[in-house]
Structures are given as C-alpha cells and as structure tokens.
Design a protein around this motif. Structure first.
Motif: not given
Length: 467
Positions: A278-299
């Motif tokens: 799913m993470l790869v799928f979301f990332a592909h959608l973001d790239h196709a539209k020129g979005w910026t993806q954010q990852f808040h990691l470590g909580a």
C-alpha cells in the motif's frame, strides 16, 4: 542580564539580531503540516475563552499538568474552563526549561500583548484579559491567522473526508489558502482486521464503488486521491513507526485482501507485506500528480493502557520509539526511484539518534531534477524545541544543504501555535550568527539574509507551489 523574552530573545549576537529583525521576522508563513480543524476556519469560529483555544486537545500541556500532580478533572474532565486554566497557570512556573515555558509566553505576548509571566497569581487577570479579546471579532480564527501573516496552511485529512469545509473556505474568497493533506494511514492499518474492514466499507460508501477485490480497493482510493487533488491537495502524509518494505507479489497482496475481506485474520508477515504494497501504491499516486509525500516516523503510541481505555488516543501517552529505520527506508525509496516514481519527499524522525541517518538518507535520492527534492524535515513533536531544532539544523547542515531546507511547521491543533515559526527563525538566525561571529562564515549579510528568508518562507513557497 537580559530581560526575559525581550526583542532579542534567543539572539545572542549582533549578527543574529540583524538576520532576524531585518530578514526573517517579517516573512510570511507557510504552515504545510498541522492538525487544525477546517470547520473552525470555514465558520470563522470565535472562542469563548482562552481555555477553549489553548488547552482543549493540547496533550503537550496535559502531560505537564499530570506530571505536576493535577487531577484529570482539571485536564480532560468536567471542571470549568476557568478552573482548568488556573490549574495550567499554577503549573507553568514548574515548566521552566521545558519548551512549553517559552511557547506559553510567546503566545501570550504575540497574540494578546501579555508581558507578565503566567503563574497562580497572574492567572485570573490573564484569563479575563485574553478571554475578553477572544470574544471580539478581531480575534476570530481567520483574523488570528491574518495576525500571524499566514499565507497557506495544510490540514491533515482522511481519504474518506468529504472536504466540504475546505471547499467552503475556498468559495468564501478567504485570502489564506487552506488546503487538505491526504493521510491514508487507516487504508493500510491491518493490525486490527475488523477495524480495517469497517474502514473499507466506509471507503466504499464515500467513493460509491463496490469493493470486493484488491483492485476495487485501489480504484476507490485513487478516486479519493483524485478528489483531494481537485480541492487543492498537493501533499500526502503518513504517521508510521517505521517504513514497511517487505518483499511481495501482487498475487500475494490480492490473496491477503481477499482473506481480510472475508473476515479472516492474517499473520504478521502478511500484515507487513500488505502495508508495504500500500505504501508503494500511495507513493505512485503522489508521484503521478506531482505531490509531496511526508513520512512521520518513530512514535511509540498509546503506552498507557489504563488511561488509553478511559481517555482514548492522542491524549498524551505517546513517546519516542527506538525502531530500526535505515534498511526499510532505503529499500522503499530505492524501489520508487528504480522506476523513476519517487515523488518529492519529506522525512521526519522522532528519535534524535536518527538525525544523521535521516539526513544522509535524503542525499541518496537527490537526482538533480528538483531543488531539495528529498527533505530532512524539521524537528518534530518531542524534538520541536530549541535543542531538537538545533540538532536537526546541524545534522542537515553537516550532511546536506541547509540552504534548500523548506523550514518549520506547527504540527499543532491550536490556532495560537504559529509563534513556533518565530521560535524556529530565531534559533536559525542565532546559529548562523554564531558562525559569523566565530569567523566560520563570511559576514555577507546580503547573502546570509537571503538564506534566512529562503528557509523561513521562499523555499517552501517554491517547493510546494500552491499558487
């Protein structure tokens, strides 16, 4: 001895003072990640008192009050708003050297003109003064944003949200851009299978698509992604313990989804495979539209089961986690880069031990196509204080290019939190100023001033391109 919170607060040299006052102070704000409630902006809400705008939902303050021995009745319970504020006022003197002490007094000063310190003795005066101002039209939510020179802000929204309030804000002609952010965490949250299927059903209803198979699920998510884009969304966000990057095949993910959809449980490996896909799928959608993806990691979230059961999540029982980050993060970013589908990315870490790890990871995937394409995000949550910001800035400076940094954000639920941008800018100017004073940087104020202005505002404006 300097007066507390004077005009040169945190600025320890004449160079720092010049950089802040002449270059940083008046730059507009782009707050590209927060948890503000769009309904309150759409309705231009007026708060009845300072407790409502300042203490409701603020788990930073709640944690401090509990540590001070304040009964839960005065935190999330049924005490009056004035009683709750007075308990906070009693607590504040004991928060010295916690960032809450600085934030509290910055906010009182910048919004309400209060220059005395908040304590048990001053609490009632300050409560009455601030509450009276908040009931005036000049202190409506929209005017508070104008007061802080906010030009754009991005809320955090679930894919099934109808974004009606964002559309209402845009239609009203409000000059400040209020844009949604696509936060699909629940669309991959398969640790609780029953809750996940309830979410799938909700997604089906909102999208108007029957979901029986994996492709149906993906089509529904893409439908919502398209809708968010039409309302101005240009960022996604993910709040995870760590990146998931298990090997999988599409056939395996289809089988896993089928099992979930039929009410069966799946094992840990299957859960991680599904999250990875799913993470790869979301990332592909973001790239196709020129979005910026954010990852808040470590909580590490919801540590206190007893209080979680009575108060619910996001009430002050989360902490820094010690998850392994590097290998899975590298594998995920490399998977996307291999097919040239790596979108602009911002990585935020919560464990300060990982500062250099994250800063160097961003350098692996800069490809010369976009200035600062992969960003090491600002100090987040437990790290968005003076020490945490300085360490993040220094790690980014040492391992990457501070000059292309997109700067600060509030990550807040409060309309009074925007002075955190000032706090960051003062810290930034002080660090650069100290380097100049030490002879480690040239005293080229025109160039350094541009650098400070870029990090404060211009880099974000160009990176996100909300225009």
């Amino acid at each position: 001895m300097k007066a507390f919170l004077n005009e040169d607060f945190l600025l320890q040299s004449s160079t720092a003072q010049t950089l802040y006052h002449q270059y940083a102070a008046h730059m507009p704000i782009i707050d590209y990640h927060n948890h503000l409630v769009p309904q309150q902006i759409a309705e231009d809400k007026q708060f009845d008192n300072i407790t409502q705008i300042w203490l409701y939902g603020d788990h930073y303050k709640w944690r401090a009050m509990r540590a001070h021995g304040v009964n839960e009745r005065y935190i999330t319970g049924d005490a009056t708003d004035e009683e709750k504020f007075m308990k906070w006022a009693e607590t504040v003197p004991y928060t010295m050297r916690n960032p809450l002490y600085h934030w509290t007094h910055l906010e009182l000063q910048r919004y309400f003109g209060v220059t005395e310190v908040l304590n048990a003795e001053s609490g009632k005066r300050i409560y009455d003064h601030c509450s009276a101002l908040l009931r005036s039209k000049e202190y409506s939510v929209r005017n508070l944003l104008r007061k802080m020179n906010v030009k754009a802000l991005c809320t955090t929204d679930d894919p099934i949200d109808n974004l009606a309030y964002h559309q209402s804000i845009a239609a009203s002609g409000f000059e400040i851009k209020v844009l949604p952010t696509f936060r699909p965490d629940k669309a991959m949250a398969v640790d609780d299978e029953l809750t996940f299927i309830e979410y799938v059903n909700a997604l089906s209803q909102v999208s108007g698509k029957q979901i029986n198979h994996l492709q149906d699920f993906k089509d529904a998510i893409q439908d919502r992604h398209d809708f968010f884009h039409s309302v101005g969304c240009r960022l996604s966000d993910h709040g995870l313990e760590h990146i998931y990057a298990e090997d999988y095949t599409e056939e395996e993910i289809e089988l896993i989804f089928t099992r979930l959809h039929s009410g069966k449980t799946i094992n840990k490996k299957e859960k991680w495979q599904f999250k990875s896909a799913m993470l790869v799928f979301f990332a592909h959608l973001d790239h196709a539209k020129g979005w910026t993806q954010q990852f808040h990691l470590g909580a590490l979230r919801n540590n206190n089961n007893r209080l979680l059961s009575s108060l619910g999540p996001d009430t002050g029982f989360d902490s820094i986690g010690d998850f392994e980050q590097a290998k899975s993060l590298s594998k995920f970013l490399n998977t996307l880069d291999t097919t040239n589908q790596l979108a602009k990315t911002i990585l935020y870490n919560l464990n300060p031990r990982d500062n250099e790890l994250f800063a160097t990871m961003t350098g692996n995937f800069q490809d010369g196509t976009i200035v600062g394409k992969i960003q090491f995000g600002s100090g987040w949550w437990f790290l968005d204080q003076k020490d945490g910001m300085e360490k993040q800035i220094n790690a980014l400076s040492n391992m990457g290019m501070l000059s292309h940094f997109v700067g600060m954000l509030t990550d807040s639920r409060s309309f009074l939190s925007f002075p955190r941008h000032e706090y960051f800018r003062r810290i930034l100017c002080n660090l650069i100023g100290q380097d100049v004073e030490n002879g480690e940087l040239p005293a080229d104020m025109e160039w350094l001033g541009k650098l400070v202005k870029d990090i404060s505002y211009t880099n974000a404006s160009q990176f996100f391109n909300f225009e």
